[in-house]
Structures are given as structure tokens and as C-alpha cells.
Design a protein around this motif. Structure first.
Motif, PDB file in Angstrom:
ATOM      1  N   PRO A  84     -20.839  17.199 -10.559  1.00 44.29           N
ATOM      2  CA  PRO A  84     -22.125  17.800 -10.928  1.00 44.29           C
ATOM      3  C   PRO A  84     -22.371  17.813 -12.439  1.00 44.29           C
ATOM      4  O   PRO A  84     -21.577  18.340 -13.208  1.00 44.29           O
ATOM      5  CB  PRO A  84     -22.010  19.229 -10.368  1.00 44.29           C
ATOM      6  N   ASN A  85     -23.465  17.173 -12.842  1.00 39.44           N
ATOM      7  CA  ASN A  85     -23.901  17.108 -14.240  1.00 39.44           C
ATOM      8  C   ASN A  85     -22.932  16.372 -15.156  1.00 39.44           C
ATOM      9  O   ASN A  85     -22.950  16.567 -16.376  1.00 39.44           O
ATOM     10  CB  ASN A  85     -24.161  18.511 -14.799  1.00 39.44           C
ATOM     11  N   VAL A  86     -22.099  15.510 -14.600  1.00 41.77           N
ATOM     12  CA  VAL A  86     -21.242  14.622 -15.391  1.00 41.77           C
ATOM     13  C   VAL A  86     -21.597  13.192 -14.999  1.00 41.77           C
ATOM     14  O   VAL A  86     -21.391  12.785 -13.856  1.00 41.77           O
ATOM     15  CB  VAL A  86     -19.751  14.885 -15.155  1.00 41.77           C
ATOM     16  N   ILE A  87     -22.147  12.445 -15.959  1.00 41.24           N
ATOM     17  CA  ILE A  87     -22.685  11.121 -15.672  1.00 41.24           C
ATOM     18  C   ILE A  87     -21.845  10.059 -16.361  1.00 41.24           C
ATOM     19  O   ILE A  87     -21.560  10.151 -17.556  1.00 41.24           O
ATOM     20  CB  ILE A  87     -24.156  11.009 -16.150  1.00 41.24           C
ATOM     21  N   GLU A  88     -21.436   9.054 -15.584  1.00 42.18           N
ATOM     22  CA  GLU A  88     -20.711   7.905 -16.108  1.00 42.18           C
ATOM     23  C   GLU A  88     -21.691   6.734 -16.227  1.00 42.18           C
ATOM     24  O   GLU A  88     -22.436   6.433 -15.292  1.00 42.18           O
ATOM     25  CB  GLU A  88     -19.566   7.508 -15.164  1.00 42.18           C
ATOM     26  N   VAL A  89     -21.684   6.076 -17.391  1.00 43.32           N
ATOM     27  CA  VAL A  89     -22.602   4.965 -17.641  1.00 43.32           C
ATOM     28  C   VAL A  89     -21.802   3.775 -18.155  1.00 43.32           C
ATOM     29  O   VAL A  89     -20.979   3.918 -19.065  1.00 43.32           O
ATOM     30  CB  VAL A  89     -23.674   5.334 -18.685  1.00 43.32           C
ATOM     31  N   THR A  90     -22.038   2.600 -17.576  1.00 43.80           N
ATOM     32  CA  THR A  90     -21.335   1.395 -17.989  1.00 43.80           C
ATOM     33  C   THR A  90     -22.314   0.254 -18.200  1.00 43.80           C
ATOM     34  O   THR A  90     -23.198   0.028 -17.366  1.00 43.80           O
ATOM     35  CB  THR A  90     -20.295   0.965 -16.941  1.00 43.80           C
ATOM     36  N   TYR A  91     -22.157  -0.462 -19.309  1.00 48.90           N
ATOM     37  CA  TYR A  91     -22.911  -1.686 -19.581  1.00 48.90           C
ATOM     38  C   TYR A  91     -21.898  -2.823 -19.652  1.00 48.90           C
ATOM     39  O   TYR A  91     -21.086  -2.886 -20.581  1.00 48.90           O
ATOM     40  CB  TYR A  91     -23.685  -1.571 -20.894  1.00 48.90           C
ATOM     41  N   ASP A  92     -21.932  -3.703 -18.664  1.00 49.20           N
ATOM     42  CA  ASP A  92     -20.944  -4.770 -18.531  1.00 49.20           C
ATOM     43  C   ASP A  92     -21.592  -6.104 -18.908  1.00 49.20           C
ATOM     44  O   ASP A  92     -22.484  -6.594 -18.220  1.00 49.20           O
ATOM     45  CB  ASP A  92     -20.429  -4.808 -17.092  1.00 49.20           C
ATOM     46  N   PHE A  93     -21.129  -6.690 -20.024  1.00 51.82           N
ATOM     47  CA  PHE A  93     -21.615  -7.991 -20.480  1.00 51.82           C
ATOM     48  C   PHE A  93     -20.638  -9.106 -20.106  1.00 51.82           C
ATOM     49  O   PHE A  93     -20.873 -10.265 -20.440  1.00 51.82           O
ATOM     50  CB  PHE A  93     -21.788  -7.997 -21.995  1.00 51.82           C
ATOM     51  N   GLY A  94     -19.538  -8.770 -19.460  1.00 49.32           N
ATOM     52  CA  GLY A  94     -18.514  -9.754 -19.147  1.00 49.32           C
ATOM     53  C   GLY A  94     -17.339  -9.597 -20.088  1.00 49.32           C
ATOM     54  O   GLY A  94     -16.364  -8.915 -19.792  1.00 49.32           O
ATOM     55  N   GLU A  95     -17.422 -10.203 -21.285  1.00 46.77           N
ATOM     56  CA  GLU A  95     -16.347 -10.102 -22.256  1.00 46.77           C
ATOM     57  C   GLU A  95     -16.428  -8.824 -23.083  1.00 46.77           C
ATOM     58  O   GLU A  95     -15.511  -8.515 -23.836  1.00 46.77           O
ATOM     59  CB  GLU A  95     -16.365 -11.325 -23.182  1.00 46.77           C
ATOM     60  N   SER A  96     -17.535  -8.123 -22.968  1.00 41.62           N
ATOM     61  CA  SER A  96     -17.706  -6.839 -23.653  1.00 41.62           C
ATOM     62  C   SER A  96     -18.191  -5.805 -22.652  1.00 41.62           C
ATOM     63  O   SER A  96     -19.038  -6.103 -21.808  1.00 41.62           O
ATOM     64  CB  SER A  96     -18.731  -6.951 -24.792  1.00 41.62           C
ATOM     65  N   ILE A  97     -17.641  -4.611 -22.737  1.00 37.51           N
ATOM     66  CA  ILE A  97     -18.060  -3.505 -21.882  1.00 37.51           C
ATOM     67  C   ILE A  97     -18.229  -2.265 -22.758  1.00 37.51           C
ATOM     68  O   ILE A  97     -17.373  -1.964 -23.591  1.00 37.51           O
ATOM     69  CB  ILE A  97     -17.037  -3.214 -20.768  1.00 37.51           C
ATOM     70  N   VAL A  98     -19.339  -1.570 -22.594  1.00 38.76           N
ATOM     71  CA  VAL A  98     -19.554  -0.306 -23.304  1.00 38.76           C
ATOM     72  C   VAL A  98     -19.772   0.784 -22.267  1.00 38.76           C
ATOM     73  O   VAL A  98     -20.644   0.667 -21.396  1.00 38.76           O
ATOM     74  CB  VAL A  98     -20.764  -0.374 -24.248  1.00 38.76           C
ATOM     75  N   GLY A  99     -18.970   1.824 -22.337  1.00 38.59           N
ATOM     76  CA  GLY A  99     -19.078   2.923 -21.382  1.00 38.59           C
ATOM     77  C   GLY A  99     -19.397   4.235 -22.079  1.00 38.59           C
ATOM     78  O   GLY A  99     -19.113   4.427 -23.262  1.00 38.59           O
ATOM     79  N   PHE A 100     -20.032   5.127 -21.342  1.00 31.62           N
ATOM     80  CA  PHE A 100     -20.314   6.483 -21.799  1.00 31.62           C
ATOM     81  C   PHE A 100     -19.906   7.459 -20.705  1.00 31.62           C
ATOM     82  O   PHE A 100     -20.006   7.150 -19.514  1.00 31.62           O
ATOM     83  CB  PHE A 100     -21.807   6.697 -22.075  1.00 31.62           C
ATOM     84  N   ARG A 101     -19.467   8.624 -21.124  1.00 31.72           N
ATOM     85  CA  ARG A 101     -19.276   9.740 -20.189  1.00 31.72           C
ATOM     86  C   ARG A 101     -20.019  10.926 -20.776  1.00 31.72           C
ATOM     87  O   ARG A 101     -19.648  11.448 -21.822  1.00 31.72           O
ATOM     88  CB  ARG A 101     -17.794  10.069 -19.997  1.00 31.72           C
ATOM     89  N   ILE A 102     -21.091  11.340 -20.109  1.00 30.90           N
ATOM     90  CA  ILE A 102     -21.942  12.412 -20.612  1.00 30.90           C
ATOM     91  C   ILE A 102     -21.729  13.647 -19.750  1.00 30.90           C
ATOM     92  O   ILE A 102     -22.089  13.668 -18.573  1.00 30.90           O
ATOM     93  CB  ILE A 102     -23.438  12.014 -20.584  1.00 30.90           C
ATOM     94  N   ASP A 103     -21.118  14.651 -20.329  1.00 31.83           N
ATOM     95  CA  ASP A 103     -20.845  15.907 -19.623  1.00 31.83           C
ATOM     96  C   ASP A 103     -21.886  16.931 -20.071  1.00 31.83           C
ATOM     97  O   ASP A 103     -21.766  17.528 -21.151  1.00 31.83           O
ATOM     98  CB  ASP A 103     -19.433  16.389 -19.945  1.00 31.83           C
TER      99      ASP A 103
END
Length: 244
Positions: free
Chosen positions: A61-80
Motif C-alpha cells: 500500500p502506497n509503495v510504488i515500484e517504477v522501472t524504465y528498461d532500455f535493454g542495456e540501461s535500466i533506471v528504477g525508482f521506489r517511491i514510498d
């Protein structure tokens, strides 16, 4: 081959698979919304043989995981949102100009798919973090860091004019003409607007000092992280194509 296939399945469960796998699933040029429900939002943007795959899920609840996958590059966020804490988690190669353009296309597609009115937590986070991805530096090695919503952001006036942006006085506020000699909508925690910007108003409508400082090259993208993720929308945007 069997090990590679099993590895790809495992990665898909966590982050979605690499670009190669995503291409096999859908090779449609432009924006594709793959999933959009109460628990997840998944979309791709593909152009010229390259693609980005975005996955937004609520892990608790209210914890969001976000991933941007470009293949050789990945950027993730965890927003609590419970603790007011965000994590920036990049891996792989630095982002390049082509990947930055993919994010711009993804942001435009998401704006049309999830209109501003009454967005869910997942929808709002998807727009906010995609807007943030638009200012992540290109060509630089990125390192993980944590940021905190310490109630430290300062909203700007929505009316365009000379404003205090945290130790500096600069033009800021709504409007494509509020440009300080460059793109408009200075101070907006989202894509700028101008003659060459399409669309001209995408993402959040929060205008803050840290976002204005970044717009003028006076502050880092990292310093604006909490503004992008947590600052409330204090202005408004009247549809795609016009920034107010």
C-alpha cells in the motif's frame, strides 16, 4: 538457449525483459499501452529500432515500484508515499540522446492514456517519474541515491514574472512565453514548453524553486527529485498542447 529463455522469464517477472524480448512481444512503432489496471501500468515506446519499456506497480500500500528498461540501461525508482522517501536506482550504461527521445515519446503517450483528472496513485506516479526521467542527464554515469520529502519544496506563483527561486531572481511561472530566453513554463516540474516542444504541457503541474533552479542550470536534477515525486500540483494545465 534453455538457460537464456529461463533467465528472460525470470527478468520479466521482476522488471520486464530486455528490449530484445519486448521487441518480440510488440514491434509497433510509437506508444503502446500493454497493461493498465488497478495494480499496474505497463507501456512501451518504440522508435527506429530502439525502445523503452515502463512498468509501474504497487508492491505494498502506497509503495510504488517504477522501472524504465532500455535493454542495456535500466533506471528504477521506489517511491514510498508512507515514509515520504524515494530511491533512484540506475544500472547499466549511461543514457544517450536516443533514449532521452524515447522518454519524451513515452511521456506524451502516457499523458493521452491517463488524463490529468482524478489519476490513481499508480497513474500519477507514472506521470511524475516519467517527467523526472526527462531531466536525467544524458551521457553521464548515474549513481543510486535516496531523497526525502522533507516538506522543503517551495511552490512558485503560477503567474509568470520575476520570482525568487531560492537565492536567485529569475522569470518563472506558467505559459510558453514564460521562457527566460529558452523553453517556457520555467519552474515547472515537468517538460518545458516552446515552439519546438511537442506536446507543450505534459506531466505534473507543480511549479517549485528547485525545478526552476534546474531549468536555469543553477541546481542539479537530483536536488529536484523530491519536488518531482512529492510536491503537490499548485497550477493547472489546460490540455495537451497548451501550458498555462
Amino acid at each position: 538457449m534453455k538457460k537464456l529463455f529461463l533467465c528472460c522469464i525470470a527478468m520479466t517477472m521482476v522488471l520486464g525483459c530486455s528490449n530484445e524480448s519486448a521487441d518480440r512481444v510488440d514491434e509497433t512503432e510509437g506508444f503502446t499501452l500493454l497493461r493498465h489496471d488497478a495494480t499496474a501500468l505497463e507501456a512501451t515506446y518504440r522508435s527506429g529500432g530502439t525502445s523503452v519499456r515502463a512498468l509501474v506497480t504497487e508492491s505494498s500500500p502506497n509503495v510504488i515500484e517504477v522501472t524504465y528498461d532500455f535493454g542495456e540501461s535500466i533506471v528504477g525508482f521506489r517511491i514510498d508515499y508512507n515514509q515520504g522517501v524515494g530511491r533512484f536506482m540506475p544500472s547499466g550504461n549511461p543514457l544517450d540522446a536516443a533514449q532521452s527521445r524515447l522518454i519524451n515519446g513515452l511521456a506524451e503517450g502516457l499523458e493521452k492514456a491517463v488524463p490529468e483528472t482524478e489519476r490513481t496513485r499508480i497513474e500519477d506516479t507514472a506521470m511524475r517519474q516519467t517527467s523526472f526521467m526527462q531531466i536525467v542527464p544524458v551521457g553521464e554515469t548515474l549513481t543510486p541515491y535516496q531523497y526525502v520529502a522533507e516538506r522543503g519544496w517551495v511552490h512558485l506563483s503560477c503567474t509568470c514574472g520575476n520570482q525568487n527561486i531560492g537565492g536567485y531572481t529569475r522569470q518563472a511561472g506558467r505559459g510558453c512565453s514564460c521562457n527566460g530566453g529558452d523553453n517556457g513554463c520555467k519552474g515547472r516540474c515537468g517538460q518545458g514548453c516552446g515552439i519546438t516542444s511537442t506536446p507543450k504541457c505534459v506531466g505534473t503541474t507543480a511549479y517549485t524553486q528547485d525545478c526552476a533552479k534546474h531549468d536555469y542550470g543553477l541546481g542539479s536534477f537530483a536536488a529536484a527529485s523530491d519536488d518531482y515525486s512529492f510536491a503537490s500540483n499548485n497550477c493547472s494545465c489546460s490540455g495537451v498542447g497548451t501550458c498555462y
